[in-house]
Enzyme design. Structure first.
Site, PDB file in Angstrom:
ATOM      1  N   CYS A  91      23.829 -44.167  46.580  1.00  0.00           N
ATOM      2  CA  CYS A  91      24.732 -45.192  46.051  1.00  0.00           C
ATOM      3  C   CYS A  91      24.185 -46.611  46.152  1.00  0.00           C
ATOM      4  O   CYS A  91      24.672 -47.508  45.482  1.00  0.00           O
ATOM      5  CB  CYS A  91      26.084 -45.113  46.743  1.00  0.00           C
ATOM      6  SG  CYS A  91      26.865 -43.524  46.481  1.00  0.00           S
ATOM      7  N   HIS A 359      32.143 -46.776  39.802  1.00  0.00           N
ATOM      8  CA  HIS A 359      30.896 -46.828  40.580  1.00  0.00           C
ATOM      9  C   HIS A 359      29.842 -46.001  39.875  1.00  0.00           C
ATOM     10  O   HIS A 359      29.710 -44.801  40.108  1.00  0.00           O
ATOM     11  CB  HIS A 359      31.232 -46.278  41.977  1.00  0.00           C
ATOM     12  CG  HIS A 359      30.066 -46.099  42.896  1.00  0.00           C
ATOM     13  ND1 HIS A 359      28.874 -46.786  42.796  1.00  0.00           N
ATOM     14  CD2 HIS A 359      29.928 -45.292  43.997  1.00  0.00           C
ATOM     15  CE1 HIS A 359      28.059 -46.405  43.774  1.00  0.00           C
ATOM     16  NE2 HIS A 359      28.669 -45.497  44.509  1.00  0.00           N
ATOM     17  N   CYS A 389      27.753 -48.420  51.322  1.00  0.00           N
ATOM     18  CA  CYS A 389      27.567 -47.216  52.135  1.00  0.00           C
ATOM     19  C   CYS A 389      26.740 -46.238  51.313  1.00  0.00           C
ATOM     20  O   CYS A 389      26.729 -46.305  50.089  1.00  0.00           O
ATOM     21  CB  CYS A 389      28.905 -46.606  52.528  1.00  0.00           C
ATOM     22  SG  CYS A 389      29.959 -46.166  51.140  1.00  0.00           S
TER      23      CYS A 389
END
Lengths: 403, 731
Positions: A91, A359, A389
């Site tokens: 991510c 996202h 994160c």
């Protein structure tokens, strides 16, 4: 050491990451190419001065495979001397691309870099790249890996965030994003996506639900309760690492977790000298950056530690940061960060985030960095810390200051 | 050929009949495999052999590897492991892999091979079947089961089972067979696609031969060009979820304590990504890895070798011989008595079930009727069989009906006067050779025997609750109990297929005494301020089936309260207060929380759900600790306190045989089976290391960790329990 400056940052609007999403009919290559073209055209950039194009991508297979960064650079008619590399820190890939670009510049080995990311989640679904992490017993069994949603619910349980806490956070995220769009706060960074004919197909984030309230969220079922408690029962695996907890409260659902979307982003980074030579105005300086590994089962607590690391590198303290931006992977991730560093929610994710806008995994890091460059200028603030994160128990962070 | 008979028919089909001389079961020994290799070579090279059928000349097909022979190799390997571990591992691998090579040679010999499975095929026996191209089994042999029980003794199926079975049925269907020892009936195996067909035993070989004749170019599916892993290999959309799920499902259950489970998962996963020959090498490596671990050694010893020996009555005193038990009297038809009557009737024993009124006796018998009805409903039995079992129990109030029983089990309330009266009533009727057993759990047998006219035939037969599920029975010797009485009690326990261990007469006997330490340590931790969830979870992580607080709830808190009061009365000034006392007292007197039986105890019960009572923090004397202890510290406390108590029983001469102590711990109170039992737990750590750690725990947490003199002596001399006590009983 040379300083690394940010000259420009662009992103696509984020399309819903499913077949009905506006960007589903646009290739990943096209999404990324259009961002690279925008960087070139907005800055009248001599692309022969670009040393490298570094792109984050979490599922670099299928149409996103075979080093899509290089393919997009050529496709965007960059000088053939502009190389390309695709990287994966899950991510945080987009932010990692920026940090690697900054590192190349700071080391003096590169003068100009385009960094960013790409993820067409509707076309290359999450998990398309497989990976030993979830299936190889040497890792998954021995180190007790569980899916991220279980980890997020574990954070909520361990640090005491209720379903209402998480839902309230999500409602606020939607509100802030709606306001940001209304006030045109994203206008500077958004590059609308064109279709095959060159006609605009998407100019605004389409995942948003501005009318979201506690009641509408209250109607949603927790997403991870089945896989956690029944089949295959990941809670029982996670609790072996956190035996002080009797059970996991499943508080996350589609409305207080990040949305699955399509998108791409690009940031232009370079030395002051190269910027001046090309007639570019530096907008922000990269003060420090960091990456860190953290406990992999709870997985998503890395931001707390990586932020501290980046602050220390910059010689700063928590209170020295004007705006915090932490990717809204799950509401509890942000709530835990606020709690851990005792940060005022008013300066955290001021324009909302992945809960409201989505996202696009590999692209998000560079997107939210761009958001902060724009926001520092708009709100006349000086410093921002951007962090995410990361799967497998990691975190990445970048601290920028306006120039 | 000694182990196989060969018979070539006119069609060129070789019938291979596995029939090892002088054994009731065929097993895969080194000698068998040597001959097997020659047969495969013969099939491959002799032109007049067109194919082959493998069957067995015994009632069972094949019971798998020769575990005794395998165990015999351990000592040599262990010594090699310390001098040259790589050479030792390589040697072991070569041995293990040779079995895989033989089976692989069979399935790649170029001629069709079919299995005609006439009876039980387990472990390596089932793996031979899997290595055959055509697989057939008898459909008229109720004892025929196919299975891979290796994981139950800490090993994995090391003759291709982890590779061929998943390639036939997929990971999800293979997992319970590989990891839980789930056994299949022929019809189930056929439905899953493991078998090509079934036939009556008389037609079986003919059917298999026909298949061989019809399939001259038979090939295993995994040797075909376009083989696809059923249900998906790990890196397919479908397979990915399954492999990920399997890791979680098994980890959740095993807490990482069973290396066999992990190695099975690894062998299947890694094997699924490569062709069969490489896959078999991977399997052999993971098998060899397990073979070198203490878990497999301990599990084979306790759960296989010792269990069989003790079940058969090896605990019998010297000079006594095995006898039959055909009829028993059970006095007291409450929960325990009803259970004892049930397991007796199930094993073919006639039962006179006595209670003080007919209603009570009938109620006790009803338990058997209910259980049998359930079994019939679930198709585990037939009404005819059920009726036979039910009819073996005569529910009555008439003591005269006891006149011809072989043995009595008295299971009335823990009241010495009542027990004395019953002893008298029964002894008036029963024959001279009949043994009177009391199922007391708290009153010394020597005391109860005072009411007996024939204390030499008076004994304790201590069952655990629920009787039909708990495998252990403690046989308690009173001061005057004769060897004959012990032998008869063992006859009875063996007959009902439970594990008899012989224990001297002492408070709590063996199992309850040790398990009390477990529960007590739970109270110690609770009162010290350790979070209740951490106590319970750490216990399960250590390998205990339930946490100490959950266990207390199951046995009932008010029962613990009564035992505590009784102990106080009995010991008087010698009674030492403990951390559990104020907790139990408050739970019973103040909160009326008696445990699961009234729906509230240390847990709150809501139907099938339960969660820890929110108010347990009050029992932390100085509040819940800000910094909680490390999990390993709690695990050690929980395991050491039990193991030390078990060692004390040796020190005091309460128990004599380490096998009985190990089995008692596993089957009596669920001591982590992967350790091989409480005594193997100590032996595996080594007396010296165990004592050193126990001393640390004693200094930090209290006298419950004070080891007996025996252990210090063992530590000094480098003894283990099995080296010091292991030979006595066997002699």
């Amino acid at each position: 050491m040379t300083d690394a400056y940010i000259f420009d940052a662009v992103r696509t609007p984020r399309g819903k990451g499913k077949k009905s999403g506006s960007l589903h009919e646009i290739t990943a290559l096209s999404l990324l190419t259009q961002q690279l073209e925008a960087i070139r055209d907005r800055n009248d950039l001599d692309t022969s001065k670009v040393d490298d194009v570094i792109m984050g991508c979490v599922s670099p297979v299928g149409e996103q495979g075979a080093d899509i960064a290089r393919v997009a650079a050529i496709s965007a008619d960059y000088a053939e001397t502009a190389a390309g590399v695709t990287i994966n820190r899950f991510c945080a890939s987009g932010l990692e691309a920026v940090n690697m670009g900054a590192a190349k510049v700071m080391s003096g080995m590169s003068d100009m870099i385009v960094a960013g990311g790409i993820e067409s989640m509707s076309r290359v679904p999450m998990g398309s790249d497989g990976g030993a992490m979830a299936v190889d017993p040497s890792f998954a069994y021995e180190h007790q890996l569980v899916p991220q949603g279980i980890s997020a619910d574990l954070i909520a349980t361990k640090y005491g965030f209720s379903r209402d806490d998480c839902d309230a956070y999500a409602v606020e995220s939607q509100k802030r994003t709606a306001k940001a769009w209304d006030e045109g706060r994203f206008d500077k960074g958004i590059v609308p996506v064109k279709d095959q004919l060159g006609v605009t197909i998407l100019s605004k984030d389409e995942h948003m639900r501005p009318s979201t309230d506690m009641q509408s969220l209250g109607a949603l079922n927790p997403s991870f309760i089945g896989m956690g408690t029944v089949m295959p029962g990941f809670d029982g695996v996670a609790l072996q690492k956190y035996p002080e907890l009797e059970k996991i409260n499943h508080v996350h659902h589609a409305g207080n977790s990040s949305g699955i979307v399509d998108g791409a982003s690009a940031v232009l980074i370079g030395t002051k000298e190269m910027g001046e030579a090309l007639g570019l105005k530096a907008r922000a300086r990269i003060k420090s950056f960091a990456e860190i590994g953290s406990e992999p089962t709870i997985m998503l607590t890395g931001p707390e530690f990586v932020a501290a690391k980046a602050l220390k590198k910059a010689g700063m303290e928590v209170g020295d940061i004007d705006l915090y931006e932490l990717n809204e992977a799950f509401a509890a991730v942000v709530l835990r960060f606020l709690q851990a560093h005792d940060i005022d929610p008013a300066i955290m994710n001021v324009n909302g985030g992945a809960i409201s806008m989505g996202h696009p995994l590999g692209a998000t890091g560079a997107m939210i960095l761009g958001t902060m460059v724009d926001e520092l200028e708009r709100s006349d603030k000086e410093t921002s810390l951007i962090t995410l994160c990361v799967g497998g128990g990691m975190g990445a962070a970048t601290i920028i200051e306006r120039v | 050929m000694e182990h196989f008979k060969l018979d070539l028919d006119k069609n060129g089909i070789l019938l291979i009949t596995f029939d090892s001389p002088g054994r009731s079961m065929n097993v895969l020994s080194n000698a068998v495999m040597a001959e097997f290799g020659q047969i495969v070579e013969k099939i491959k090279t002799e032109a007049d052999i067109k194919g082959a059928v493998i069957t067995s000349g015994k009632a069972a097909f094949c019971a798998g590897a020769d575990l005794d022979e395998m165990g015999g190799q351990t000592a040599e390997l262990q010594s090699m492991m310390s001098s040259d571990p790589e050479a030792a591992k390589k040697k072991l691998f070569d041995q293990v892999y040779s079995l895989n090579q033989e089976f692989r040679a069979l399935e790649t010999c170029g001629k069709p091979i079919a299995a005609a499975v006439n009876g039980l095929a387990l472990g390596g026996g089932f793996e031979i079947v899997l290595a055959c191209h055509g697989r057939f089994a008898a459909n008229d042999n109720p004892k025929l089961k196919l299975g891979l029980p290796e994981a139950l003794v800490g090993l994995l199926p090391g003759a291709g089972g982890t590779q061929r079975l998943p390639r036939l049925v997929g990971l999800m269907a293979a997992a319970p067979i590989l990891t839980q020892g789930k056994q299949l009936k022929a019809s189930e195996a056929q439905a899953m696609g493991i078998l090509h067909g079934t036939a009556p035993q008389t037609e079986l070989i003919k059917t298999a031969k026909q298949w061989v004749k019809d399939n001259p170019k038979a090939k295993q599916p995994w040797d075909a060009d376009r083989f696809k892993f059923p249900g998906g290999a790990p890196y397919t959309a479908q397979g990915f979820q399954m492999f990920a799920g399997a890791n979680a499902m098994i980890r959740k259950e095993t807490y990482g304590n069973y290396p066999a489970m992990e190695n099975i998962l690894k062998a299947v996963y890694e094997g699924s990504l490569v062709p069969m020959d490489a896959a078999l090498r991977i399997e052999s490596r993971y098998f060899a890895d397990l073979f070198l671990r203490p878990e497999s050694k301990n599990m084979i010893r306790s759960l296989f070798v010792s269990k069989q020996a003790i079940e058969k009555g090896e605990g019998r005193p010297a000079g006594q011989t095995k006898g039959e038990i055909n009829k028993v009297g059970v006095i007291g038809a409450g929960f325990m008595g009803a259970g004892i009557a049930y397991v007796s009737a199930m094993s073919g024993i006639e039962v006179v079930l006595i209670d003080r009124d007919q209603e009570g006796a009938d109620k006790g018998k009803q338990f058997t009727i209910d259980e049998q009805t359930k079994r019939v409903k679930r198709r585990k039995s037939t009404q005819e069989k059920a009726d036979k079992i039910i009819n073996r129990i005569e529910a009555t109030t008439d003591y005269a009906k006891l006149n011809d029983v072989d043995l009595i089990v008295e299971a009335v309330f823990e009241d010495s006067a009542l027990k004395a009266k019953i002893t008298e009533l029964a002894e008036d009727v029963i024959g001279d050779k009949a043994v009177f057993g009391s199922n007391t759990s708290t009153i010394p047998i020597t005391d109860l025997a005072k009411a007996s006219k024939r204390p030499d035939n008076f004994i304790g037969i201590h069952f655990f609750s629920p009787v039909h599920k708990m495998m252990l029975v403690e046989i308690i010797k009173g001061e005057k109990t004769s060897d004959y009485a012990i032998s008869r009690a063992i006859d009875f326990v063996s007959r009902i297929r439970k594990v008899p261990i012989v224990v001297e007469d002492t408070r709590g006997f063996y199992a309850n005494r040790c398990v009390m330490r477990y529960i007590q340590e739970g109270y110690n931790l609770l009162s010290e301020g350790v979070k209740p969830a951490l106590i319970e979870n750490a216990a399960k992580m250590a390998g205990m089936p339930v946490g100490p607080l959950a266990l207390q709830d199951e046995v009932a808190i008010d029962l613990g309260y009564k035992v505590m009061q009784q102990t106080k009365r009995d010991l008087g000034n010698n009674y030492e207060p403990n951390a559990g006392e104020p907790i139990i007292t408050a739970m019973v007197e103040k909160y009326e929380r008696f445990g699961r039986k009234n729906g509230k105890g240390f847990y709150v019960y809501n139907g099938k759900e339960k969660h820890l009572w929110e108010e347990l923090g009050q029992f932390a004397v100085n509040g819940i600790l800000d910094e909680q202890p490390a999990v390993q510290e709690i695990k050690d406390r929980i395991m050491y306190t039990q193991a030390i108590e078990a060692a004390r029983t040796f020190d005091e001469g309460i128990i004599h045989d380490p096998r009985e102590a190990d089995l008692g711990s596993i089957f009596g109170w669920g001591f982590a089976p992967f350790t091989g039992g409480a005594i193997s737990f100590i032996d595996t750590k080594g007396a010296k290391a165990f004592v050193a750690r126990a001393d640390e725990l004693r200094d930090a947490h209290g006298s419950q960790f004070e080891v007996p003199a025996l252990l210090r002596d063992m530590a000094e001399k480098g003894d283990s329990f099995y080296s010091r006590f292991g030979q006595k009983k066997a002699a």
